[in-house]
Design a protein around this motif. Structure first.
Motif: not given
Length: 63
Positions: A58-63
């Motif tokens: 899955p693509p990385p999530t950015s916070c």
């Protein structure tokens, strides 16, 4: 190394658990022709053992 007295012998393997297929493998290794017969749904020992398919992480999530 096939044994001459097993060459030409045809074995029908109806086994579904360890002892039957193991005996058929030994006879095949010694020169017999082994024909494995499975139920219509396939060998129950192999049910659910399909190799996993490769999927992208899955693509990385950015916070």
């Amino acid at each position: 190394m096939p044994l001459p007295f097993l060459t030409g012998l045809r074995v029908i393997d109806l086994g579904q658990y360890l002892p039957g297929p193991y005996a058929a493998q030994l006879l095949g290794d010694l020169g017999a022709t082994v024909v494995k017969v499975e139920p219509p749904g396939g060998d129950p020992r192999c049910a659910g053992s399909d190799p996993p398919t490769a999927t992208a992480p899955p693509p990385p999530t950015s916070c």
